[in-house]
Write an enzyme that holds these catalytic residues in place. Sequence first.
Site, mmCIF file in Angstrom:
data_model
loop_
_atom_site.group_PDB
_atom_site.id
_atom_site.type_symbol
_atom_site.label_atom_id
_atom_site.label_comp_id
_atom_site.label_asym_id
_atom_site.label_seq_id
_atom_site.Cartn_x
_atom_site.Cartn_y
_atom_site.Cartn_z
ATOM 1 N N HIS A 257 43.491 37.895 38.668
ATOM 2 C CA HIS A 257 42.115 38.387 38.708
ATOM 3 C C HIS A 257 41.968 39.656 39.557
ATOM 4 C CE1 HIS A 257 38.113 38.115 37.457
ATOM 5 N NE2 HIS A 257 37.691 37.036 38.105
ATOM 6 N N ASP B 23 39.915 41.544 34.624
ATOM 7 C CA ASP B 23 38.606 40.905 34.704
ATOM 8 C C ASP B 23 38.505 39.805 33.655
ATOM 9 O OD1 ASP B 23 37.773 42.574 36.745
ATOM 10 O OD2 ASP B 23 36.971 44.083 35.365
#
Length: 538
Positions: A511, A515
Site C-alpha cells: 500500500h 493505491d
Amino acid sequence: MPTDVIMPQMGESIVEGTITKWLKKVGDPVQKDEPLFEISTDKVDAEIPSPVAGVLSEIKFPEGATVEINTVVAVVIASGEAVAAPVVAEAPASAPAVPQPVPSPVGGTDVVMPQMGESIVEGTITKWLKKVGERVEKDEPLFEISTDKVDAEIPAPVAGILTEIKFPEGATVEINTVVAIISATGGAVSGTGTAAGAGALAPQAPPAAPKVPPQAPLGAPQVQLAPPQVVVAGRRIRSSPLVRRIAKENNLDLAQIAGTGSDGRITKEDVLRHLSAYGPGSALPGAPQVPQSAPTAQLAAPQVPQVVVPLSKMRAIIAQRMVESLQISPHVHTVYKVDMTRIVRLRSREKAKFEQRNGVKLTYMPFIAIAAIEALRKFPIVNASLLDNSIHYHQNINLGIAVALEWGLIVPVIKQAEERSFLGLARAIADLAERARSKKLMPDEVGGSTFTLTNSGIFGDEFSTPIINQPDSAILAISGLKKEAVVLTDAEGNDAIAIRSMEHFCLGFDHRLIDGADGCKFMLEFKKTLENWDKEIG
C-alpha cells in the site's frame, strides 16, 4: 610427523563416545596433555588431552558426532610442518552446479562445496546420495544441498570410488570447502569411511525428524498404540548421550524400548523407530506417578509432549523472508470472484489435442499468467518496486511461479514473460515446476521476479491472503475452482440461475506504492481477460 588422536575407551564396557565440544580449532598450537576436546559417554563426561605437542591439522568429526572407540578423530602435526590446506578452484560469479575436480593433497580428487550464485557464501548438505566405498560416475548426483536461493543435486566431478565424506548431512559448509574425496578405482578408503576393514565410522548425521502419528479426526474414537513392554528386571539400560537426550525431549521411557545394538544397547535408530511407531509421551524412569485413586477433578492438566525438530535451511530462510516482507510492506488484499466457465469449456475441449500437438499438458496456469500479464501492461505500477525511496518501473515482466515442495516453497521465475506466447508460457511453467521438484534449478532462475503467482487452489481452498515476495510490490493468489449456482442477467434484465465454474483470486499489494483503486483496476482487467477469453492457445 603426524600423530593420530583417537577416541579413547573410558571404561571396560564403553564402546563409543560423543564429541560434545572441540577446545581447539584447526591450525591452533596445542601442548602435550593440553585439553583438546570434550566427550560424553554412558558413564562419564571428560576432557581428552592431546597426546603430543604440535599443531592441530585436521578435525575428522564435528561436535555432536558419536564415534566408536579407537577411531581417529583428529591429527596433530609437529609445529614446523605446514597445515595441509585444501586446494580449491576459484568459482566464477555464476558458478556451475558441477564442483570442479581438484587434486587432493593426499591422493584422489577433492569435491568442493560449489558457489550456487554470486551472493551465496555457504550451503547445507541435506543428503548424501552415495556412501563411502561406493563407485560414482562422472556427473552422477553425489549429494544434495540447500542454499539461500535454491536446492540442488551436486554431481561428482570425476568417476571413481567415494573414499571420504568430510561433513555429515545437516552440516552447513562454506563455499569452496572440501566436502568429500573421490579416488580412482582401487584407491584406499579413508579411515573416516565405512568400507569393510576401515575400522571407523563416517561422521554421523543428526537424527532424522521423528514422524508424529496422524491425529484422528474430531469426533472419531481415539485409538492409541501401546508401546511393547520390554522391561527386564534388573537390566541395565545402555544408551548414548544422544539417545538419552532424544528420550528426554520426547518424554520416553527407555526401559520400554528394545535395543538392537551390542549387548542390548539402545541406538539412535531404535529410539526414532519407537517414536515413529508409538509417538512421544511415555513417562521416563523415576517420573512421579499420579495415584490411581486421585479424584479426576484434582488432577493437573496433562503436559502435551513435544517433538523438537530444528528448522531446515530452506524453512529458516522462508521464515526470515516472510517476517521481513511483513515488516517492509503494509499489505492490503482485495478478492475478486471470476467466472471461469468459458476457459473450463475451452480447456476440456482442447486439452487432449494440445498435449498431443505440443508435448505439454494444458493447465489453467498459462491462462491465468496471460491475464496477469495483460493487466500488468495496463497498470505498470503493480509491476514496479519501491527501492531507496524511489519507484522503479520494470521494463520487463518477470513472472514468479510459487512451487510447493515436500520440504518447503520455492519461486522460480519466467524472465521477460510478456514476450512469450501462450504455448511458451505453458512450457516454461511446466519445465520450471518439474526442475524445482527434482532440484535441477540454477540460482539465476529463482531470483529477479517483478510479480508472483501462487496457486493454493490445488489444495481446494476458498481464498487465501498471500505475503508479497520481496522486492515485488504485488502477489496474486489463485484459489480453488468450484461449480456454483450463479444469478445471470441477460440484455433485457431477466435473471436466471445457472451452474458456473467460479474461482476466487486475491491480490496482495504494497500500500506504500499501490493505491486501492489501482489494485482494483488491475483485478477488473484481469477478470475481464479471463471471462471474455478470445486468444489463441497454440
